[in-house]
Scaffold this active site. Structure first.
Site, PDB file in Angstrom:
ATOM      1  N   LYS A   6      50.862  27.441  68.746  1.00  0.00           N
ATOM      2  CA  LYS A   6      50.152  28.281  67.775  1.00  0.00           C
ATOM      3  C   LYS A   6      49.054  27.458  67.072  1.00  0.00           C
ATOM      4  CE  LYS A   6      54.216  31.184  67.270  1.00  0.00           C
ATOM      5  NZ  LYS A   6      55.468  31.451  66.575  1.00  0.00           N
TER       6      LYS A   6
ATOM      7  N   GLN B 223      59.101  29.778  61.541  1.00  0.00           N
ATOM      8  CA  GLN B 223      59.584  29.825  62.924  1.00  0.00           C
ATOM      9  C   GLN B 223      61.086  30.098  62.947  1.00  0.00           C
ATOM     10  OE1 GLN B 223      57.571  29.599  65.778  1.00  0.00           O
ATOM     11  NE2 GLN B 223      59.459  30.225  66.785  1.00  0.00           N
TER      12      GLN B 223
ATOM     13  N   ASP C   1      53.491  37.595  60.832  1.00  0.00           N
ATOM     14  CA  ASP C   1      54.482  37.977  61.847  1.00  0.00           C
ATOM     15  C   ASP C   1      54.814  39.464  61.731  1.00  0.00           C
ATOM     16  OD1 ASP C   1      55.108  35.947  63.604  1.00  0.00           O
ATOM     17  OD2 ASP C   1      56.578  34.997  62.269  1.00  0.00           O
TER      18      ASP C   1
END
Ligand code: NAP
Length: 293
Positions: free
Chosen positions: A52, A96, A119
């Site tokens: 990312k 994460q 997200d």
């Protein structure tokens, strides 16, 4: 049969996003910034976070990783999230997953400022998505929607079967495809591990989206002639090669591809589009924070 090529599409969209970022910088604005929080030493999580950061770099965006030990106390982690929430130079924040068991992942998601939740997991953003309001969409379904749109796949009135009902893929995918927009207006059936006659549902589908994490689950006799087949699965399967494994999707590609009108490969399909979904969300967050229409 036409391949839904994530590699080609991701490359094209990245070039567009890069140009947009360059345009904002040319106006004298700051760079968009994605921050990732990583807890512990899980190898796969480290790899995801690194990719990312590389994607951001490629687009001319800033990124940072806050890496904490696996035994960080929950209150400490929440305080770190608040710091990022309050940092005006950061547009997007992802934590994460998975986080260690002593940390409540729901509480973590709920602590992220919804305007930085790239997200799309915060309940406020999930609610907006269900209502069809502008928000950050979970990256994988978002990437799939972009894929359907860019390949101009007809969705209105089509019967779509989504296999899997997770919060990050199956549920949001179904929610997006039922919206009164393009791509959408599908009649959606969600299947899961307790579904009776799953194969029969699939055989009636114009669009099959497999997101269950069972390699090769969808076979040719489960798919009707001309169906669009989207394979979300990514499972490491032991193999006699240098890495010791290969990545397998949820669809038995070789036998399903000849029957399908469009199909995604694994790798080289949805995984690359998921990364685009996150980048697009980060740029969208930047526009919100910079007041760009
Ligand atoms: P998950 O949270 O484990 O959910 C799996 C879903 O599949 C559950 O709803 C489960 O049903 C259902 N399921 C499991 N076995 C089934 C069976 N035999 N028949 C019917 N349904 C079954 O997984 P996830 O996070 O959604 O991920 C799914 C797959 O996509 C995994 O391979 C994952 O690695 C991959 N993935 C890929 C990307 C990408 O970028 N390409 C992104 C995210 C995930 P129940 O609810 O009844 O248990």
């Amino acid at each position: 049969m036409q391949l839904l090529d994530g590699k080609v599409l991701a490359k094209a969209i990245k070039a567009e996003l890069k140009e947009q970022v360059a345009g904002y910088l040319a106006q004298g604005r700051r760079k968009p910034h994605l921050c990732a929080i990583l807890v512990g030493e899980d190898g796969a999580s480290k790899t995801y976070v690194a990719s990312k950061a590389r994607d951001c770099d490629e687009l001319g965006m800033d990124s940072s990783v806050l890496h904490f030990p696996a035994d960080i106390r929950q209150e400490e982690l929440l305080a770190e999230i608040e710091k990022v929430n309050n940092n005006p130079a950061i547009d997007g924040l992802i934590v994460q997953m998975p986080v260690p068991k002593h940390i409540d992942s729901l509480l973590v998601m709920n602590t992220i400022d919804p305007s930085k939740d790239v997200d799309g997991f915060h309940p406020v953003n999930v609610g907006k998505m269900f209502k069809g309001l502008p928000t950050y969409l979970p990256a994988t379904p978002y990437g799939i929607m972009m894929m359907l749109e860019r390949y101009q796949i007809e969705t209105a009135g089509k019967h779509c079967v989504v296999i899997g009902r997770s919060d990050i893929v199956g549920k949001p995918m179904a929610a997006l495809l039922m919206q009164n927009t393009y791509p959408g207006n599908c009649t959606v059936t969600i299947c899961h591990s307790r579904t009776a006659d799953l194969a029969e549902h699939c055989r009636r589908a114009d669009i099959v989206i497999a997101a269950l994490g069972k390699p090769g689950f969808v076979k040719a006799d489960m798919v009707k002639e001309g169906a669009v087949v989207i394979d979300v699965g990514i499972t490491r399967v032991d193999a006699d090669n240098e890495r010791g494994y290969v990545i397998k999707g949820d669809v038995e590609f070789d036998e399903v591809a000849p029957k399908s009108s469009f199909i995604t490969p694994v790798p080289g399909g949805v995984g690359l589009m998921t990364r685009i979904g996150l980048l697009q969300n980060t740029l969208n967050a930047y526009k919100v924070h910079e007041g760009i229409q």
